[in-house]
Design a protein around this motif. Structure first.
Motif, PDB file in Angstrom:
ATOM      1  N   LEU A  96      30.352  20.886  38.204  1.00  0.00           N
ATOM      2  CA  LEU A  96      29.819  22.111  38.789  1.00  0.00           C
ATOM      3  C   LEU A  96      28.486  22.489  38.155  1.00  0.00           C
ATOM      4  O   LEU A  96      27.555  22.900  38.861  1.00  0.00           O
ATOM      5  CB  LEU A  96      30.821  23.258  38.618  1.00  0.00           C
ATOM      6  CG  LEU A  96      30.397  24.620  39.185  1.00  0.00           C
ATOM      7  CD1 LEU A  96      30.046  24.509  40.670  1.00  0.00           C
ATOM      8  CD2 LEU A  96      31.491  25.654  38.970  1.00  0.00           C
ATOM      9  N   VAL A  97      28.367  22.330  36.845  1.00  0.00           N
ATOM     10  CA  VAL A  97      27.093  22.630  36.183  1.00  0.00           C
ATOM     11  C   VAL A  97      25.995  21.727  36.734  1.00  0.00           C
ATOM     12  O   VAL A  97      24.875  22.190  37.021  1.00  0.00           O
ATOM     13  CB  VAL A  97      27.219  22.467  34.652  1.00  0.00           C
ATOM     14  CG1 VAL A  97      25.842  22.537  33.994  1.00  0.00           C
ATOM     15  CG2 VAL A  97      28.122  23.544  34.074  1.00  0.00           C
ATOM     16  N   GLU A  98      26.287  20.452  36.907  1.00  0.00           N
ATOM     17  CA  GLU A  98      25.285  19.531  37.458  1.00  0.00           C
ATOM     18  C   GLU A  98      24.921  19.919  38.884  1.00  0.00           C
ATOM     19  O   GLU A  98      23.746  19.884  39.274  1.00  0.00           O
ATOM     20  CB  GLU A  98      25.807  18.092  37.421  1.00  0.00           C
ATOM     21  CG  GLU A  98      25.962  17.502  36.039  1.00  0.00           C
ATOM     22  CD  GLU A  98      24.639  17.329  35.306  1.00  0.00           C
ATOM     23  OE1 GLU A  98      23.582  17.331  35.972  1.00  0.00           O
ATOM     24  OE2 GLU A  98      24.667  17.192  34.077  1.00  0.00           O
ATOM     25  N   ALA A  99      25.913  20.297  39.678  1.00  0.00           N
ATOM     26  CA  ALA A  99      25.652  20.681  41.068  1.00  0.00           C
ATOM     27  C   ALA A  99      24.809  21.954  41.142  1.00  0.00           C
ATOM     28  O   ALA A  99      23.883  22.054  41.960  1.00  0.00           O
ATOM     29  CB  ALA A  99      26.979  20.876  41.805  1.00  0.00           C
ATOM     30  N   LEU A 100      25.115  22.922  40.292  1.00  0.00           N
ATOM     31  CA  LEU A 100      24.326  24.148  40.258  1.00  0.00           C
ATOM     32  C   LEU A 100      22.891  23.865  39.828  1.00  0.00           C
ATOM     33  O   LEU A 100      21.939  24.461  40.355  1.00  0.00           O
ATOM     34  CB  LEU A 100      24.968  25.157  39.292  1.00  0.00           C
ATOM     35  CG  LEU A 100      26.333  25.725  39.706  1.00  0.00           C
ATOM     36  CD1 LEU A 100      26.945  26.513  38.562  1.00  0.00           C
ATOM     37  CD2 LEU A 100      26.211  26.598  40.952  1.00  0.00           C
ATOM     38  N   ALA A 101      22.732  22.945  38.882  1.00  0.00           N
ATOM     39  CA  ALA A 101      21.390  22.580  38.420  1.00  0.00           C
ATOM     40  C   ALA A 101      20.590  21.922  39.537  1.00  0.00           C
ATOM     41  O   ALA A 101      19.380  22.155  39.671  1.00  0.00           O
ATOM     42  CB  ALA A 101      21.485  21.652  37.209  1.00  0.00           C
ATOM     43  N   VAL A 102      21.246  21.097  40.353  1.00  0.00           N
ATOM     44  CA  VAL A 102      20.553  20.473  41.489  1.00  0.00           C
ATOM     45  C   VAL A 102      20.143  21.536  42.499  1.00  0.00           C
ATOM     46  O   VAL A 102      19.036  21.508  43.057  1.00  0.00           O
ATOM     47  CB  VAL A 102      21.452  19.412  42.155  1.00  0.00           C
ATOM     48  CG1 VAL A 102      20.828  18.934  43.469  1.00  0.00           C
ATOM     49  CG2 VAL A 102      21.655  18.228  41.223  1.00  0.00           C
ATOM     50  N   ALA A 103      21.022  22.505  42.742  1.00  0.00           N
ATOM     51  CA  ALA A 103      20.714  23.581  43.695  1.00  0.00           C
ATOM     52  C   ALA A 103      19.516  24.397  43.234  1.00  0.00           C
ATOM     53  O   ALA A 103      18.808  24.985  44.062  1.00  0.00           O
ATOM     54  CB  ALA A 103      21.929  24.487  43.875  1.00  0.00           C
ATOM     55  N   LEU A 104      19.290  24.437  41.923  1.00  0.00           N
ATOM     56  CA  LEU A 104      18.159  25.184  41.361  1.00  0.00           C
ATOM     57  C   LEU A 104      17.049  24.261  40.877  1.00  0.00           C
ATOM     58  O   LEU A 104      16.173  24.685  40.126  1.00  0.00           O
ATOM     59  CB  LEU A 104      18.633  26.049  40.188  1.00  0.00           C
ATOM     60  CG  LEU A 104      19.366  27.338  40.535  1.00  0.00           C
ATOM     61  CD1 LEU A 104      19.835  28.027  39.255  1.00  0.00           C
ATOM     62  CD2 LEU A 104      18.479  28.279  41.340  1.00  0.00           C
ATOM     63  N   SER A 105      17.078  23.017  41.302  1.00  0.00           N
ATOM     64  CA  SER A 105      16.065  22.069  40.842  1.00  0.00           C
ATOM     65  C   SER A 105      14.695  22.402  41.427  1.00  0.00           C
ATOM     66  O   SER A 105      14.562  22.565  42.641  1.00  0.00           O
ATOM     67  CB  SER A 105      16.456  20.646  41.262  1.00  0.00           C
ATOM     68  OG  SER A 105      15.363  19.769  41.109  1.00  0.00           O
ATOM     69  N   PRO A 106      13.672  22.479  40.592  1.00  0.00           N
ATOM     70  CA  PRO A 106      12.330  22.755  41.125  1.00  0.00           C
ATOM     71  C   PRO A 106      11.827  21.645  42.030  1.00  0.00           C
ATOM     72  O   PRO A 106      11.044  21.889  42.945  1.00  0.00           O
ATOM     73  CB  PRO A 106      11.473  22.895  39.861  1.00  0.00           C
ATOM     74  CG  PRO A 106      12.234  22.187  38.794  1.00  0.00           C
ATOM     75  CD  PRO A 106      13.679  22.366  39.128  1.00  0.00           C
TER      76      PRO A 106
END
Length: 212
Positions: A162-172
């Motif tokens: 989930l942390v990785e998925a959230l990071a992708v959703a907020l990826s610049p």
């Protein structure tokens, strides 16, 4: 006995050195902000009002300069990184995170593109790759901290995913660049998409972030 020497000449030289180093870093950042993705030593020196030789008197090469430029750039951007209070309701944290990220990504687009270009080719390729990875890790760590209470409810493997998925959703790069420049969305709509993505990912994990 002779009188002790005054420290003022040394302090004066140190002050001038620091001022010159800062002017060079600022010049590099200003050039990037104007669209020069990979400023040369000559361009940096001309903008800073110093000689090319002066640049390499302060740094052995452009890779060494890169670290200080990144540090000054992060200092410039610090006011954009508004902290998110972890006691806020989940929905409020999601909305705040999307808003803060959108503002930061929009303002730092030239620097991000410069870093991406430098990571592909050029004299600071290794430095740019290292800094890029460090910034992405920092973002993941911040996301994990913002949602620490909710993540603690999940199994370890699900929490990591989930942390990785959230990071992708907020990826610049994967999100903001795609939404703003590939899709042509406004900053407000791009922020809304990122917020919806965060909500959907949290909801999929059994965490309702639609309210608050």
């Amino acid at each position: 006995m002779s009188a002790p020497r005054s420290a003022e000449p040394i302090d004066g030289r140190q002050t001038r050195t620091l001022r010159s180093r800062r002017a060079i870093c600022d010049a590099c950042l200003d050039l990037v902000q104007e669209g020069v993705l990979q400023p040369s030593a000559d361009q940096i020196a001309e903008r800073a009002g110093v000689s090319r030789r002066s640049v390499f008197n302060h740094w052995t090469d452009l890779a060494a300069l890169y670290d200080d430029v990144v540090a000054v750039g992060m200092e410039r951007c610090a006011p954009l990184r508004e902290p998110i209070r972890r006691e806020l309701p989940l929905g409020a944290r999601v909305a705040k995170l999307a808003a803060v990220s959108a503002r930061f990504f929009e303002a730092t687009t030239p620097f991000r593109r410069s870093m991406a270009a430098s990571a592909l080719v050029g004299p600071v390729q290794g430095e740019a790759q290292r800094v890029g990875r460090a910034l992405l890790q920092q973002q993941r760590d911040e996301i994990a901290a913002i949602f620490a209470g909710e993540l603690a409810q999940l199994a370890a493997h699900e929490r990591a995913e989930l942390v990785e998925a959230l990071a992708v959703a907020l990826s610049p790069a994967a999100s903001w660049e795609h939404l703003r420049w590939s899709r042509g969305l406004s900053a407000a709509r791009a922020r809304g998409v990122m917020q919806r993505s965060l909500q959907a990912l949290l909801r999929d994990a059994g965490l309702d972030a639609s309210r608050g």
